[in-house]
Design a protein around this motif. Sequence first.
Motif, mmCIF file in Angstrom:
data_model
loop_
_atom_site.group_PDB
_atom_site.id
_atom_site.type_symbol
_atom_site.label_atom_id
_atom_site.label_comp_id
_atom_site.label_asym_id
_atom_site.label_seq_id
_atom_site.Cartn_x
_atom_site.Cartn_y
_atom_site.Cartn_z
ATOM 1 N N ASP A 49 0.807 -1.228 0.000
ATOM 2 C CA ASP A 49 0.000 0.000 0.000
ATOM 3 C C ASP A 49 0.831 1.265 0.000
ATOM 4 O O ASP A 49 0.472 2.241 -0.639
ATOM 5 N N ARG A 53 0.082 3.843 -2.873
ATOM 6 C CA ARG A 53 -0.466 5.172 -2.554
ATOM 7 C C ARG A 53 0.522 6.270 -2.902
ATOM 8 O O ARG A 53 0.157 7.324 -3.391
ATOM 9 N N GLU A 57 -1.671 4.003 -8.037
ATOM 10 C CA GLU A 57 -2.121 2.618 -8.169
ATOM 11 C C GLU A 57 -1.962 2.054 -9.570
ATOM 12 O O GLU A 57 -1.631 0.901 -9.752
#
Length: 447
Positions: A49, A53, A57
């Motif tokens: 992630d 982020r 993406e």
Amino acid sequence: METLQAVRGMNDILPDQVGWWQRVERTAREVLENFGYREIRTPVVEKLDLFSRGIGENTDVVEKEMYAFEDRSGDWIALRPEVTASIARSYIQHKLYADPTLQKFYAIGPMFRHERPQKGRYRQFHQIDAEVFGIDSPMIDAEIMHMLRIFLEKVGISGVTLHINTLGCPECRKVYREVLKRYLTDKGDEFCPDCMRRRETNPLRVFDCKVERCQAFLDGAPALIEYICNDCRTHFDAVMEMLDKLGTPYVVDPKIVRGLDYYMRTTFEVVTDRLGSQNAVGGGGRYNGLVQDLGGPEVPGIGFAIGMERLIMLLQQEQQAAVQAPDAFIAAVGEHARTGAFLLLQQMRAHGLEVEMEFESRSLKSQMRRADKLGPRFVFILGEDEINRGEIQLRDMQEKTQQVLPLDTAALTLSQMIGKNSPEPVCSEPGQCGCAAQGGSGTVSQE
RNA sequence: GUGGGUGUAGCUCAACUGGUUAGAGCACUGGGUUGUGGCCCCAGAGGUUGGCGGUUCGAGCCCGCUCACUCACCCCA
């Protein structure tokens, strides 16, 4: 081939190469700390992630070039493709923005990308990275580039050029992006297939297309510099003014566009023409939105990363490798003498001397040959006669002279002759003190 | 992910159009001096020619597959 082998794109750095790495790292720490940067060490693995982020993406980077895995508990993790996001994460997690003494960080270590390796581009590669948080002034933009130049000079790199550009801020870039897109679309099918695709996905990237025909059509393209807002213009002018005052040379290059959205305003790269297709040795830029995107406060940031493999390839093109010879070698003849030599060896090491001996029973001739290969200035010769008399021969391999010394003070004598008498190496300036242990010639070819 | 190039001794490379025990230089080991390095001389060791399969009387060489390395493209953190 059945033999075990390192994973593709991951290289061993063998002892005969490690000197380069140590030298580069040492110089980096010296320069960065001189400018007030403090080392930070973050994990090599982060949650996927963080990068999706931080980077976006749907970029190729995240979708197919990241070294990502599902771990045993089902979490998606990734080997870091860069360290900026990790440092920002750590900065936020530990609320370092509350500590005014901690704004400038550096990190040195391995990064990973899952891509086909090519020259200067490997799956595990190493970077020296510097980041500054919380300072928006153009002074720091100029300073960070100035620092980069100082570092490259100190480490002995020549033949590189600093290219700088501004990307504007999200607002003015948005306007420009549309203008550029329209221009490119109006040209119709004149561009290469890649550029036709790029003009839809990331029009700014068209600028660094390698196809000559595309470059020709870009001559008449609108320039970003004409579309940026007043604040961005003022910032960029100030950066250039400071660089001029610092005497750090640069060229303004509209092609330095960086791939990621979080970059804004100042971007820069240090490029060379000596590394084939991968011509950037280091680069960076300002990323005022990143910390906030990762859930932190609105804090501006700027940083750069240097590719160590590429840097070292350049160094190797211009400089001689440092050879590391021991201070002395002990040749022993006979079982009894070999034991005596072994004890003397340990004594010498206690004096901080690097000494080698032959452990096998070999002829004196063969021991002398090996001593010559290893390259120490001094060779001790210990036979039955000497050890019975409490003596030892000391041969100066350069002068080809030989003398008899008392055995019990041999270690001390050597340490006096070498100029080392503590476990700490005296020589901190390679090449300056004539110490044989650090042979960096420091010569830079003039071109 | 796509395309090109290359794989022969530890390293750098040979081996005519397919032809007998695959060679050389460097490096390594021993000797030439019962105890003295570099230069020189002698000797030795070191290879399943990346792997598997095929064509052939015969393959390091030709063909297929595969692996590895390498350069470039895409992308670029």
